[in-house]
Scaffold this motif. Structure first.
Motif, PDB file in Angstrom:
ATOM      1  N   ALA A 117      13.163  -3.066  11.191  1.00 50.38           N
ATOM      2  CA  ALA A 117      12.785  -1.682  10.901  1.00 50.38           C
ATOM      3  C   ALA A 117      12.392  -1.572   9.435  1.00 50.38           C
ATOM      4  N   THR A 118      11.289  -0.865   9.159  1.00 50.56           N
ATOM      5  CA  THR A 118      10.778  -0.716   7.802  1.00 50.56           C
ATOM      6  C   THR A 118      10.554   0.760   7.504  1.00 50.56           C
ATOM      7  N   TYR A 119      10.998   1.162   6.313  1.00 53.04           N
ATOM      8  CA  TYR A 119      10.808   2.544   5.869  1.00 53.04           C
ATOM      9  C   TYR A 119      10.347   2.526   4.413  1.00 53.04           C
ATOM     10  N   THR A 120       9.282   3.267   4.100  1.00 56.20           N
ATOM     11  CA  THR A 120       8.709   3.311   2.761  1.00 56.20           C
ATOM     12  C   THR A 120       8.624   4.748   2.291  1.00 56.20           C
ATOM     13  N   ASP A 121       8.940   4.950   1.006  1.00 55.13           N
ATOM     14  CA  ASP A 121       8.866   6.287   0.427  1.00 55.13           C
ATOM     15  C   ASP A 121       8.413   6.165  -1.023  1.00 55.13           C
ATOM     16  N   VAL A 122       7.667   7.173  -1.492  1.00 56.42           N
ATOM     17  CA  VAL A 122       7.190   7.222  -2.874  1.00 56.42           C
ATOM     18  C   VAL A 122       8.077   8.182  -3.650  1.00 56.42           C
ATOM     19  N   LEU A 123       8.707   7.678  -4.720  1.00 54.29           N
ATOM     20  CA  LEU A 123       9.618   8.466  -5.520  1.00 54.29           C
ATOM     21  C   LEU A 123       8.917   8.987  -6.772  1.00 54.29           C
ATOM     22  N   GLU A 124       9.632   9.783  -7.518  1.00 52.16           N
ATOM     23  CA  GLU A 124       9.080  10.297  -8.774  1.00 52.16           C
ATOM     24  C   GLU A 124       8.900   9.158  -9.775  1.00 52.16           C
ATOM     25  N   GLY A 125       7.859   9.285 -10.597  1.00 55.21           N
ATOM     26  CA  GLY A 125       7.567   8.251 -11.576  1.00 55.21           C
ATOM     27  C   GLY A 125       6.771   7.100 -11.019  1.00 55.21           C
ATOM     28  N   TYR A 127       7.262   5.296  -8.456  1.00 53.43           N
ATOM     29  CA  TYR A 127       8.060   4.226  -7.868  1.00 53.43           C
ATOM     30  C   TYR A 127       7.914   4.258  -6.347  1.00 53.43           C
ATOM     31  N   VAL A 128       7.859   3.063  -5.760  1.00 52.04           N
ATOM     32  CA  VAL A 128       7.779   2.914  -4.310  1.00 52.04           C
ATOM     33  C   VAL A 128       9.065   2.258  -3.829  1.00 52.04           C
ATOM     34  N   MET A 129       9.738   2.907  -2.894  1.00 47.92           N
ATOM     35  CA  MET A 129      10.964   2.358  -2.311  1.00 47.92           C
ATOM     36  C   MET A 129      10.674   1.874  -0.900  1.00 47.92           C
ATOM     37  N   ARG A 130      11.076   0.655  -0.599  1.00 48.65           N
ATOM     38  CA  ARG A 130      10.867   0.082   0.722  1.00 48.65           C
ATOM     39  C   ARG A 130      12.182  -0.504   1.227  1.00 48.65           C
ATOM     40  N   LEU A 131      12.629  -0.024   2.373  1.00 48.29           N
ATOM     41  CA  LEU A 131      13.872  -0.485   2.990  1.00 48.29           C
ATOM     42  C   LEU A 131      13.533  -1.243   4.266  1.00 48.29           C
ATOM     43  N   LEU A 145      16.413  -3.901   0.086  1.00 46.88           N
ATOM     44  CA  LEU A 145      15.979  -2.662  -0.551  1.00 46.88           C
ATOM     45  C   LEU A 145      15.154  -3.030  -1.771  1.00 46.88           C
ATOM     46  N   VAL A 146      13.904  -2.537  -1.843  1.00 42.11           N
ATOM     47  CA  VAL A 146      12.972  -2.904  -2.905  1.00 42.11           C
ATOM     48  C   VAL A 146      12.493  -1.643  -3.608  1.00 42.11           C
ATOM     49  N   PHE A 147      12.553  -1.667  -4.929  1.00 44.79           N
ATOM     50  CA  PHE A 147      11.948  -0.635  -5.772  1.00 44.79           C
ATOM     51  C   PHE A 147      10.807  -1.283  -6.543  1.00 44.79           C
TER      52      PHE A 147
END
Length: 324
Positions: A117-125, A127-131, A145-147
């Protein structure tokens, strides 16, 4: 029952058409070329050169990739004999090197019972978070968990990997790539197990020089070093060389590979190395055209493999890939 020649042709044509509908429609399947980015990631620093080398296998295999829903994919792989990669003239020196990058969000299930299972989100600044969570069975799992942050001249990431929900297996990896000039970049990787005793860090240094038609890259770490050369002679002809040396009692090996694409939807990859090994893979898309009113094309991807080992034994492999 009166069987005439016209009726028999009609029945055979109907039967063949029914079989064609079981095949996937024509589209880009099983992409081989690495994804082009405005700034190359550190784990893709050798991607062009290593993608030229064939992935030789033995035996027979059938791989089916089917999309069940928008976010769910199912991989079915059936093996007869030894249908795995049996030889590599180089080994990865970097974290997640030569593994698929930027996988789309969703759930991927294979026939061996492994779910990813893969989940990606774009954070402030920016930054891309990928779980990413992989579950192989009831007791075997892997969570990462990748930032990641992409700037104009640099690309950095911090990864945290844990296996089997065991804190002692937790590993933190930092990768950083910086573009000094438009054609020259350097990168570093530092890996550490915080709960291990003693916490000994693993580090590496990489460099990459690229031009539109060729690329030279290298990596130096505790376990050895690699130098990769990639040259593109034409849109359908590529050549690559990899020099690998292992510091832990290994010997220096040199591998050369050629990738040739043909106009008839086929391509061939050939490699030889200094360890007296060689092999090639031949891939061809067999197209089936449906009647003119539907104007659709069905495709069957056929892959043949040959491997010559150090004992000069010649072994073969045959595979079929379907992407629905």
């Amino acid at each position: 029952m009166d069987l005439t020649e016209d009726k028999l042709k009609k029945e055979v044509s109907s039967f063949v058409s029914s079989l064609q509908r079981l095949l996937p429609k024509k589209k880009d399947i099983i992409v081989i070329a690495p994804q082009i980015l405005k700034l190359t990631r550190l784990n893709d620093v050798h991607a062009e050169a290593k993608s030229v080398f064939p992935k030789c296998f033995l035996g027979a295999k059938l791989v089916i990739l089917r999309e069940i829903m928008d976010k769910v994919k199912l991989i079915q792989q059936y093996n007869y004999g030894t249908s795995k990669e049996n030889y590599k003239c180089f080994i990865p020196l970097l974290h997640n090197e030569m593994q698929p990058k930027n996988s789309s969000d969703g759930l991927l299930i294979d026939s061996a019972g492994c779910a990813t299972a893969t989940y990606t989100d774009v954070l402030e600044g920016a930054y891309v978070m990928r779980l990413t969570s992989k579950i192989k069975d009831l007791i075997s799992s892997e969570t990462e968990l990748v930032f990641e942050k992409d700037n104009e001249k640099s690309l950095g990431s911090v990864s945290c990997v844990m296996k089997d929900v065991d804190p002692n297996s937790m590993r933190v990896v930092t990768q950083w790539m910086y573009r000094i000039r438009s054609d020259f970049s350097i990168g570093t990787e530092v890996g550490l197990k915080p709960l291990a005793y003693p916490p000994v860090p693993e580090y590496s240094l990489s460099a990459r020089y690229e031009q539109p038609s060729f690329t030279i890259s290298s990596t130096v770490c505790k376990s050895g070093f690699q130098v990769c050369l990639y040259k593109k002679f034409s849109p359908d002809l590529r050549i690559a060389a990899v020099v690998h040396d292992g510091n832990r009692g290994g010997t220096t090996s040199v591998g050369v590979a050629v990738h040739k694409s043909c106009r008839n939807s086929s391509e061939m990859k050939v490699f030889v190395d200094s360890m007296r090994c060689g092999g090639f893979t031949f891939q061809k898309d067999i197209l089936f055209y449906e009647p003119q009113e539907s104007n659709e094309v069905r495709v069957l991807r056929l892959i043949g493999s040959t491997l010559i080992d150090r004992q000069r034994r010649v072994r073969f492999g045959l595979g079929f890939n379907l992407d629905f």
